[in-house]
Design a protein around this motif. Structure first.
Motif, mmCIF file in Angstrom:
data_model
loop_
_atom_site.group_PDB
_atom_site.id
_atom_site.type_symbol
_atom_site.label_atom_id
_atom_site.label_comp_id
_atom_site.label_asym_id
_atom_site.label_seq_id
_atom_site.Cartn_x
_atom_site.Cartn_y
_atom_site.Cartn_z
ATOM 1 N N HIS A 51 0.836 -1.203 0.000
ATOM 2 C CA HIS A 51 0.000 0.000 0.000
ATOM 3 C C HIS A 51 0.873 1.255 0.000
ATOM 4 N N THR A 52 1.922 1.232 0.810
ATOM 5 C CA THR A 52 2.829 2.376 0.876
ATOM 6 C C THR A 52 3.504 2.620 -0.467
ATOM 7 N N LEU A 53 3.983 1.552 -1.106
ATOM 8 C CA LEU A 53 4.621 1.701 -2.412
ATOM 9 C C LEU A 53 3.646 2.256 -3.448
ATOM 10 N N GLN A 54 2.399 1.796 -3.391
ATOM 11 C CA GLN A 54 1.386 2.310 -4.307
ATOM 12 C C GLN A 54 1.219 3.824 -4.133
ATOM 13 N N ARG A 55 1.082 4.240 -2.896
ATOM 14 C CA ARG A 55 0.853 5.662 -2.615
ATOM 15 C C ARG A 55 2.046 6.512 -3.050
ATOM 16 N N LEU A 56 3.239 6.030 -2.730
ATOM 17 C CA LEU A 56 4.432 6.802 -3.090
ATOM 18 C C LEU A 56 4.616 6.871 -4.599
ATOM 19 N N SER A 57 4.347 5.754 -5.273
ATOM 20 C CA SER A 57 4.489 5.720 -6.729
ATOM 21 C C SER A 57 3.507 6.676 -7.399
ATOM 22 N N ILE A 58 2.259 6.664 -6.930
ATOM 23 C CA ILE A 58 1.239 7.557 -7.493
ATOM 24 C C ILE A 58 1.620 9.014 -7.259
ATOM 25 N N ALA A 59 2.309 9.264 -6.134
ATOM 26 C CA ALA A 59 2.743 10.630 -5.819
ATOM 27 C C ALA A 59 3.987 11.044 -6.604
ATOM 28 N N GLY A 60 4.509 10.131 -7.432
ATOM 29 C CA GLY A 60 5.652 10.461 -8.263
ATOM 30 C C GLY A 60 7.000 10.330 -7.582
ATOM 31 N N LEU A 61 7.052 9.574 -6.479
ATOM 32 C CA LEU A 61 8.314 9.374 -5.772
ATOM 33 C C LEU A 61 9.034 8.139 -6.305
ATOM 34 N N PRO A 62 10.369 8.135 -6.293
ATOM 35 C CA PRO A 62 11.120 6.972 -6.806
ATOM 36 C C PRO A 62 11.067 5.804 -5.817
ATOM 37 N N VAL A 63 10.519 4.689 -6.268
ATOM 38 C CA VAL A 63 10.390 3.515 -5.406
ATOM 39 C C VAL A 63 11.005 2.300 -6.091
ATOM 40 N N THR A 64 11.244 1.260 -5.304
ATOM 41 C CA THR A 64 11.807 0.024 -5.827
ATOM 42 C C THR A 64 10.852 -0.616 -6.832
ATOM 43 N N PRO A 65 11.319 -0.975 -8.043
ATOM 44 C CA PRO A 65 10.460 -1.681 -8.991
ATOM 45 C C PRO A 65 9.901 -2.950 -8.361
ATOM 46 N N THR A 66 8.587 -3.109 -8.442
ATOM 47 C CA THR A 66 7.905 -4.182 -7.712
ATOM 48 C C THR A 66 6.838 -4.807 -8.589
ATOM 49 N N ALA A 67 6.662 -6.113 -8.450
ATOM 50 C CA ALA A 67 5.585 -6.817 -9.140
ATOM 51 C C ALA A 67 4.831 -7.669 -8.129
ATOM 52 N N VAL A 68 3.510 -7.756 -8.329
ATOM 53 C CA VAL A 68 2.653 -8.597 -7.481
ATOM 54 C C VAL A 68 1.879 -9.527 -8.403
ATOM 55 N N ILE A 69 1.903 -10.800 -8.102
ATOM 56 C CA ILE A 69 1.199 -11.776 -8.932
ATOM 57 C C ILE A 69 0.302 -12.631 -8.053
ATOM 58 N N ARG A 70 -0.681 -13.268 -8.660
ATOM 59 C CA ARG A 70 -1.594 -14.147 -7.926
ATOM 60 C C ARG A 70 -1.635 -15.553 -8.515
ATOM 61 N N LYS A 71 -0.968 -15.745 -9.693
ATOM 62 C CA LYS A 71 -0.933 -17.075 -10.326
ATOM 63 C C LYS A 71 0.497 -17.446 -10.691
ATOM 64 N N ARG A 72 0.816 -18.721 -10.594
ATOM 65 C CA ARG A 72 2.149 -19.207 -10.929
ATOM 66 C C ARG A 72 2.501 -18.909 -12.382
ATOM 67 N N GLU A 73 1.503 -18.964 -13.234
ATOM 68 C CA GLU A 73 1.734 -18.748 -14.656
ATOM 69 C C GLU A 73 2.193 -17.326 -14.975
ATOM 70 N N GLU A 74 2.015 -16.411 -14.044
ATOM 71 C CA GLU A 74 2.386 -15.017 -14.286
ATOM 72 C C GLU A 74 3.801 -14.688 -13.808
ATOM 73 N N ILE A 75 4.479 -15.646 -13.179
ATOM 74 C CA ILE A 75 5.797 -15.359 -12.621
ATOM 75 C C ILE A 75 6.784 -14.938 -13.718
ATOM 76 N N GLY A 76 6.823 -15.699 -14.795
ATOM 77 C CA GLY A 76 7.748 -15.389 -15.887
ATOM 78 C C GLY A 76 7.523 -13.993 -16.446
ATOM 79 N N PHE A 77 6.258 -13.641 -16.640
ATOM 80 C CA PHE A 77 5.936 -12.312 -17.164
ATOM 81 C C PHE A 77 6.368 -11.226 -16.176
ATOM 82 N N ALA A 78 6.118 -11.452 -14.886
ATOM 83 C CA ALA A 78 6.495 -10.470 -13.867
ATOM 84 C C ALA A 78 8.008 -10.245 -13.858
ATOM 85 N N LEU A 79 8.773 -11.334 -13.997
ATOM 86 C CA LEU A 79 10.228 -11.215 -13.994
ATOM 87 C C LEU A 79 10.721 -10.463 -15.222
#
Length: 316
Positions: free
Chosen positions: A115-143
């Motif tokens: 939630h914090t990363l979302q808020r900071l990113s929307i505010a235009g602050l530099p944050v760590t590149p992050t991915a969130v997935i809910r299915k195993r099949e999406e891991i490759g795409f996220a990477l």
């Protein structure tokens, strides 16, 4: 002049003793500044809600407890739990118009790193590149979105470097998710780019009332990729650049945290925020400044005193 009273509320069970830091703050606050600091354990509170229109009541050690008797409440509650069930005490202080550091809503939001990363990113602050997935099949795409390894995998909830893993290959990422989802299929994990250097280090900047207070560099122990004091990181004081100060100020403002611990990396393209802590530990940074004969706990006591006085005056 009336004595300033501070309620320090910890998440300790009844059978555990307060931390050394709590005792030090209590002693310095009283002996040097005439400030009364009561050490209160969350486990000693009983909260009663009646079926009639009577107001809810708090009890401490089975005796009626009035939050309104205090000028300020300092929350030192657990941040590992995803829920905010232990914040009912803080809400009663706020309902009694007692300032709380940190405010309950800000503290609950800061618990959730995603939630914090979302808020900071929307505010235009530099944050760590992050991915969130809910299915195993999406891991490759996220990477593929994050780029080359290594990767950091961690829970949105946690502290002190707990629940943080490093993966050097995509196969390791798959294995980590397979294991985590075998234990709990609803577990949410963050995959992040590893932006650190060969010797892992980051910066912890403390802000109080949206102003820069102190900062330190944390360097991981040999063979470790996590630069957390609780797992052996070394600390030394540092000064923030103007750019770093501006970014940390905006992060503290965005999260609404009166006391904020902003963790960031110093990269070739400027500071990148890792996370913002609503209940930052003080002993690591106190140790770093003690070597320069600067007493962080003494400074903290004075900051609390001035904040309590100012909010007391403003409320008149």
């Amino acid at each position: 002049m009336s004595t300033i009273s501070v309620a320090l509320i910890s998440s300790l069970p009844s059978e555990e003793n307060p931390l050394d830091f709590h005792y030090q703050l209590q002693k310095i606050g009283y002996e040097k500044y005439g400030m009364k600091v009561d050490l209160l354990k969350n486990g000693e509170f009983v909260y009663s809600i009646k079926e009639n229109q009577e107001k809810p009541k708090l009890y401490y050690s089975q005796k009626p407890f009035d939050p309104g008797e205090y000028n300020l409440a300092l929350a030192r509650l657990a941040i590992k739990a995803a829920h905010g069930g232990d914040h009912y005490v803080l809400r009663e202080f706020q309902n009694s118009q007692v300032p709380v550091i940190n405010p309950c809503d800000a503290l609950l939001k800061a618990k959730d790193k995603l939630h914090t990363l979302q808020r900071l990113s929307i505010a235009g602050l530099p944050v760590t590149p992050t991915a969130v997935i809910r299915k195993r099949e999406e891991i490759g795409f996220a990477l593929s979105l994050l780029g080359k390894p290594p990767y950091i995998i961690k829970s949105p909830f946690g502290s002190g470097g707990s629940s943080v893993l490093q993966a050097s290959t995509s196969a390791q990422v798959f294995a980590i998710f397979d294991y985590a989802w075998h234990i709990d299929r609803n577990e949410i994990l963050l995959i992040q780019s590893y932006l650190g250097e060969e010797t892992a280090q980051d910066v912890r900047s403390l802000y109080f009332n949206y102003k820069p207070w102190r900062a330190m560099v944390r360097q991981a122990s040999q063979g470790e990729f996590r630069a957390n004091v609780k797992i052996g990181a070394n600390t030394e004081i540092t000064m923030l650049t103007q750019e770093e100060q501006n970014i940390c100020y905006r992060a503290a403002r965005e999260t609404g945290l009166v006391l904020a611990g902003i963790d960031f990396l110093r990269t070739n393209h400027g500071p990148v925020i890792l996370e913002v802590n609503g209940c930052p530990g003080l002993m690591g940074i106190a140790s770093a400044y003690q070597r320069q004969n600067i007493d962080i706990i003494d400074e903290f006591a004075l900051l609390l005193l001035e904040y309590a006085k100012n909010t007391k005056t403003a409320s008149r």
